[in-house]
Motif scaffolding. Structure first.
Motif, PDB file in Angstrom:
ATOM      1  N   ALA A   1       0.821  -1.215   0.000  1.00 27.75           N
ATOM      2  CA  ALA A   1       0.000   0.000   0.000  1.00 27.75           C
ATOM      3  C   ALA A   1       0.851   1.259   0.000  1.00 27.75           C
ATOM      4  CB  ALA A   1      -0.931  -0.006   1.213  1.00 27.75           C
ATOM      5  N   LEU A   2       2.103   1.145   0.438  1.00 28.57           N
ATOM      6  CA  LEU A   2       2.995   2.305   0.438  1.00 28.57           C
ATOM      7  C   LEU A   2       3.202   2.851  -0.972  1.00 28.57           C
ATOM      8  CD1 LEU A   2       4.965   4.012   2.277  1.00 28.57           C
ATOM      9  CD2 LEU A   2       6.764   2.479   1.465  1.00 28.57           C
ATOM     10  N   MET A   3       3.120   1.973  -1.980  1.00 32.24           N
ATOM     11  CA  MET A   3       3.366   2.400  -3.353  1.00 32.24           C
ATOM     12  C   MET A   3       2.226   3.243  -3.915  1.00 32.24           C
ATOM     13  SD  MET A   3       6.336   1.265  -3.608  1.00 32.24           S
ATOM     14  CE  MET A   3       6.606   1.835  -5.288  1.00 32.24           C
ATOM     15  N   LEU A   4       1.129   3.355  -3.175  1.00 32.66           N
ATOM     16  CA  LEU A   4       0.037   4.222  -3.589  1.00 32.66           C
ATOM     17  C   LEU A   4       0.232   5.647  -3.092  1.00 32.66           C
ATOM     18  CD1 LEU A   4      -2.966   1.799  -2.958  1.00 32.66           C
ATOM     19  CD2 LEU A   4      -1.714   2.204  -5.088  1.00 32.66           C
ATOM     20  N   GLU A   5       1.259   5.860  -2.266  1.00 32.51           N
ATOM     21  CA  GLU A   5       1.553   7.200  -1.777  1.00 32.51           C
ATOM     22  C   GLU A   5       2.411   7.959  -2.796  1.00 32.51           C
ATOM     23  OE1 GLU A   5       3.089   7.212   2.174  1.00 32.51           O
ATOM     24  OE2 GLU A   5       1.474   5.963   2.970  1.00 32.51           O
ATOM     25  N   ASP A   6       2.597   9.224  -2.558  1.00 37.15           N
ATOM     26  CA  ASP A   6       3.352  10.084  -3.478  1.00 37.15           C
ATOM     27  C   ASP A   6       4.851   9.935  -3.192  1.00 37.15           C
ATOM     28  OD1 ASP A   6       4.105  12.002  -5.311  1.00 37.15           O
ATOM     29  OD2 ASP A   6       3.691  13.692  -3.976  1.00 37.15           O
ATOM     30  N   LEU A   7       5.467   8.920  -3.788  1.00 40.20           N
ATOM     31  CA  LEU A   7       6.892   8.675  -3.572  1.00 40.20           C
ATOM     32  C   LEU A   7       7.698   9.358  -4.665  1.00 40.20           C
ATOM     33  CD1 LEU A   7       7.033   4.907  -2.537  1.00 40.20           C
ATOM     34  CD2 LEU A   7       6.898   6.928  -1.071  1.00 40.20           C
ATOM     35  N   ARG A   8       8.639  10.168  -4.254  1.00 47.03           N
ATOM     36  CA  ARG A   8       9.534  10.868  -5.191  1.00 47.03           C
ATOM     37  C   ARG A   8      10.942  10.350  -4.970  1.00 47.03           C
ATOM     38  NH1 ARG A   8       7.071  16.523  -6.232  1.00 47.03           N
ATOM     39  NH2 ARG A   8       4.880  16.118  -5.705  1.00 47.03           N
TER      40      ARG A   8
END
Length: 206
Positions: A177-184
């Motif tokens: 689910a972390l990959m649904l966050e805004d990762l830059r």
């Protein structure tokens, strides 16, 4: 902590170059880029990783809330440099509990990302990238698509960035689910960041 290089695909022993061959070899996978012992999560570990890297050294920046950099690993030798680099991070899963994330940048055929994901081949495999992406990360202001891979014990995603494979492998599966966050993502070869460090992640050398 182990002291000898191992195969990046099966974690078995490798034979060093000799008078007949300049390559490291695995009895199962033939010529390989040896996976060296993990580097400690600290400034010195980062500098040693950057000095050898021939591929990006990715980290999310800013990191997700509560997440820490927990180690570095690379596959290669003094002659070739690091042709695969892994950065480990650990922190709270978005759905609760502790989680680990390993980001891998590698040349095709190395197999480090696939081995963390629990896949048999060195690359994502047949049919990869033919459907709509399952996640995206931002690199330099551009969205990069990632596709989920069929794994049993991890949440694994892969894509292509700057001509190399980019893998994101998470434990447990629910931490995907972390990959649904805004990762830059930032390449640590080009960015001098004040990284937050935590205890070494045992998954790097596994």
């Amino acid at each position: 902590m182990r002291a000898a290089p191992i195969c990046p695909r099966c974690r078995g022993p490798v034979a060093p170059p000799n008078i007949w061959s300049s390559a490291w070899t695995c009895s199962t996978h033939g010529e390989v880029c040896p996976l060296r012992p993990p580097r400690r999560p600290c400034r010195e570990g980062l500098e040693a990783t950057r000095a050898e890297a021939r591929v990006p050294v990715w980290t999310p920046w800013p990191p997700p809330l509560g997440w820490l950099v927990t180690g570095f690993a690379d596959a290669g030798d003094e002659r070739s440099g690091s042709r695969a680099v892994a950065v480990a991070l650990s922190g709270p899963s978005p759905v609760g509990g502790p989680a680990d994330l390993i980001l891998v940048a590698e040349e095709p055929g190395i197999g480090l990302g696939a081995s963390y994901a629990g896949l048999p081949g060195p690359d994502p495999g047949h049919g990869f990238g033919t459907s709509a992406p399952d996640a995206k990360v931002d690199i330099g202001g551009h969205p990069l698509p990632l596709w989920a891979l069929p794994t049993a014990e991890t949440a694994a995603f892969a894509g292509e960035a700057l001509g190399h494979w980019l893998w994101a492998v998470l434990w447990p599966v629910s931490a995907g689910a972390l990959m649904l966050e805004d990762l830059r993502l930032r390449d640590l070869r080009e960015a001098d960041l004040d990284l937050p460090y935590g205890a070494a992640c045992p998954r790097l050398g596994a």
